[in-house]
Design a protein around this motif. Structure first.
Motif, PDB file in Angstrom:
ATOM      1  N   SER A 108     -30.416  76.490  16.873  1.00 36.92           N
ATOM      2  CA  SER A 108     -30.141  76.636  18.299  1.00 36.92           C
ATOM      3  C   SER A 108     -30.134  75.290  19.014  1.00 36.92           C
ATOM      4  N   GLU A 109     -31.059  74.426  18.630  1.00 36.84           N
ATOM      5  CA  GLU A 109     -31.149  73.101  19.257  1.00 36.84           C
ATOM      6  C   GLU A 109     -29.900  72.271  18.968  1.00 36.84           C
ATOM      7  N   VAL A 110     -29.456  72.287  17.723  1.00 36.34           N
ATOM      8  CA  VAL A 110     -28.266  71.518  17.360  1.00 36.34           C
ATOM      9  C   VAL A 110     -27.030  72.097  18.048  1.00 36.34           C
ATOM     10  N   ALA A 111     -26.911  73.423  18.048  1.00 35.43           N
ATOM     11  CA  ALA A 111     -25.769  74.057  18.716  1.00 35.43           C
ATOM     12  C   ALA A 111     -25.715  73.659  20.181  1.00 35.43           C
ATOM     13  N   VAL A 120     -25.279  77.579  11.962  1.00 33.16           N
ATOM     14  CA  VAL A 120     -25.968  78.050  10.763  1.00 33.16           C
ATOM     15  C   VAL A 120     -26.168  76.880   9.808  1.00 33.16           C
ATOM     16  N   PHE A 121     -27.379  76.766   9.271  1.00 33.89           N
ATOM     17  CA  PHE A 121     -27.705  75.691   8.341  1.00 33.89           C
ATOM     18  C   PHE A 121     -27.129  76.020   6.969  1.00 33.89           C
ATOM     19  N   MET A 311     -24.627  71.651   8.685  1.00 35.51           N
ATOM     20  CA  MET A 311     -24.635  72.752   9.636  1.00 35.51           C
ATOM     21  C   MET A 311     -23.209  73.036  10.069  1.00 35.51           C
ATOM     22  N   LEU A 312     -22.931  74.313  10.284  1.00 37.34           N
ATOM     23  CA  LEU A 312     -21.637  74.763  10.763  1.00 37.34           C
ATOM     24  C   LEU A 312     -21.835  75.333  12.163  1.00 37.34           C
ATOM     25  N   LEU A 313     -20.996  74.907  13.105  1.00 33.73           N
ATOM     26  CA  LEU A 313     -21.159  75.284  14.501  1.00 33.73           C
ATOM     27  C   LEU A 313     -19.891  75.955  15.025  1.00 33.73           C
ATOM     28  N   GLY A 314     -20.074  76.875  15.962  1.00 38.44           N
ATOM     29  CA  GLY A 314     -18.940  77.540  16.588  1.00 38.44           C
ATOM     30  C   GLY A 314     -19.417  78.576  17.578  1.00 38.44           C
ATOM     31  N   ASP A 315     -18.541  79.529  17.918  1.00 40.92           N
ATOM     32  CA  ASP A 315     -18.971  80.570  18.854  1.00 40.92           C
ATOM     33  C   ASP A 315     -19.820  81.603  18.119  1.00 40.92           C
ATOM     34  N   SER A 316     -20.428  82.489  18.890  1.00 42.09           N
ATOM     35  CA  SER A 316     -21.397  83.431  18.325  1.00 42.09           C
ATOM     36  C   SER A 316     -20.777  84.357  17.286  1.00 42.09           C
ATOM     37  N   GLU A 317     -19.572  84.839  17.547  1.00 40.32           N
ATOM     38  CA  GLU A 317     -18.920  85.747  16.607  1.00 40.32           C
ATOM     39  C   GLU A 317     -18.618  85.052  15.288  1.00 40.32           C
ATOM     40  N   PHE A 318     -18.132  83.824  15.371  1.00 39.97           N
ATOM     41  CA  PHE A 318     -17.825  83.044  14.177  1.00 39.97           C
ATOM     42  C   PHE A 318     -19.078  82.805  13.336  1.00 39.97           C
TER      43      PHE A 318
END
Length: 354
Positions: A108-111, A120-121, A311-318
């Motif tokens: 959450s912090e990285v996002a 997600v890590f 880590m992979l970042l994006g919107d909540s659904e993704f």
């Protein structure tokens, strides 16, 4: 303005950084195609207030200077206390209350720092980017309803083409489309001799491959004919490691983002070195660098100095869908604590928003 310790200034294939403090300055995006004979793998010193004895040379091809294994484990113990990590994560803590899981708090912090809804890590960048490509391909519509061929577009020097043993083909069943004038590109030859004179991905490259009038698109290395409708993802590496760390001009990055939205193509950032790229663009935050992209992969074991981790970042659904894929790839370990704690500690120590 975002600072990275050490704040790294890119020259060509190498970086110059301070071993004991900050260097001040910028590194520049590539604005024109260099001569093919230009030797860009030389060290280019940046402006700084440090003398020569205080500088250490870092190479984009290499990792951060490492502690010994014993020192690393001691650092992890200290980091657990500093970060108040008192229990192990279990299989990614996917069902855990984010307030009770150190791993979910880290994600959450990285996002938040990158201006994305969730993250997600992952154990490796190869896994993170494969997950992104698969999800984007599965959701990609075409004029016929669904694409009959899964393809993504990338620079000829993408890590996926050079260093992952064709995982995108063997595991994902996908095809790669090269941007730019890459008709005679040969990955094996490049890995042996290099091609430091090659330009980074440009907006004109992307316009060419996403044009419905282009009927000459062929995949690499299989040479299969495809159309722009088959391309589900455009992957941009920031910076382009293999050609000396060159950056696509920022206005062109935004142009690519707009074009991808218009064409229904997802825009993904290979951000293995996005911290250096953000400093290079002179951005005030990591969120500014991540903003044009639908999904972003970041690495923690390079400039941030972790043992390993991505880590992979994006919107909540993704990200909700992405959380399922590490298990499918065999990468959802019982606990990722040593890697995640090391990554969180490095992120906290080396990435500061003023």
């Amino acid at each position: 303005m975002i600072q990275h310790r050490p704040t790294i200034l890119i020259g060509a294939a190498s970086l110059v950084a301070s071993a004991t403090g900050l260097l001040h300055g910028t590194f520049h995006s590539h604005q024109s195609t260099p001569s093919s004979s230009r030797q860009t793998n030389v060290i280019m010193l940046a402006k700084s207030n440090m003398n020569d004895e205080e500088k250490a040379i870092l190479d984009l091809q290499l990792h951060t200077n490492r502690q010994s294994p014993a020192e690393t484990l001691a650092s992890l113990s200290k980091a657990c206390k500093t970060l108040e990590v008192e229990s192990f994560d279990v299989y990614g803590d996917y069902q855990s209350n984010p307030q009770q899981s150190y791993l979910r708090q880290f994600e959450s912090e990285v996002a938040s720092r990158f201006g994305k809804e969730d993250a997600v890590f992952c154990l490796s960048g190869g896994m993170a980017q494969s997950i992104a490509l698969m999800i984007h391909a599965k959701s990609h519509p075409t004029s016929n309803g669904r694409s009959s061929m899964r393809a993504f577009a990338c620079h000829p020097t993408s890590h996926l083409l050079l260093h992952e043993n064709d995982a995108y083909m063997e595991l994902l069943g996908m095809e790669a489309l090269l941007t730019g004038n890459a008709k005679d590109f040969d990955a094996d030859n490049f890995k042996q001799s290099g091609c430091f004179g090659m330009a980074p991905m440009s907006l004109s490259d992307v316009k060419d491959i996403l044009s419905p009038d282009n009927d000459t698109l062929v995949t690499y290395p299989t040479q299969k004919s495809i159309t722009c409708n088959d391309v589900s993802t455009l992957m941009l590496e920031l910076p382009h490691r293999e050609i000396g760390g060159k950056l696509t001009p920022w206005d062109e990055v935004h142009g690519m983002s707009s074009l991808c939205k218009e064409k229904g193509v997802k825009f993904h950032c290979d951000g293995a070195r996005i911290f250096e790229a953000s400093a290079g663009y002179g951005h005030k935050s990591l969120a500014q660098t991540a903003e044009p992209f639908d999904s972003v992969y970041i690495s923690f074991y390079k400039g941030v100095g972790a043992v390993s981790g991505a880590m992979l970042l994006g919107d909540s659904e993704f990200i909700a869908e992405a959380r399922v894929w590490p298990r499918r790839f065999g990468g959802n370990l019982y606990s990722v604590m040593p890697y995640a704690v090391s990554s969180w500690d490095g992120f906290r120590k080396n990435c500061i928003d003023d």
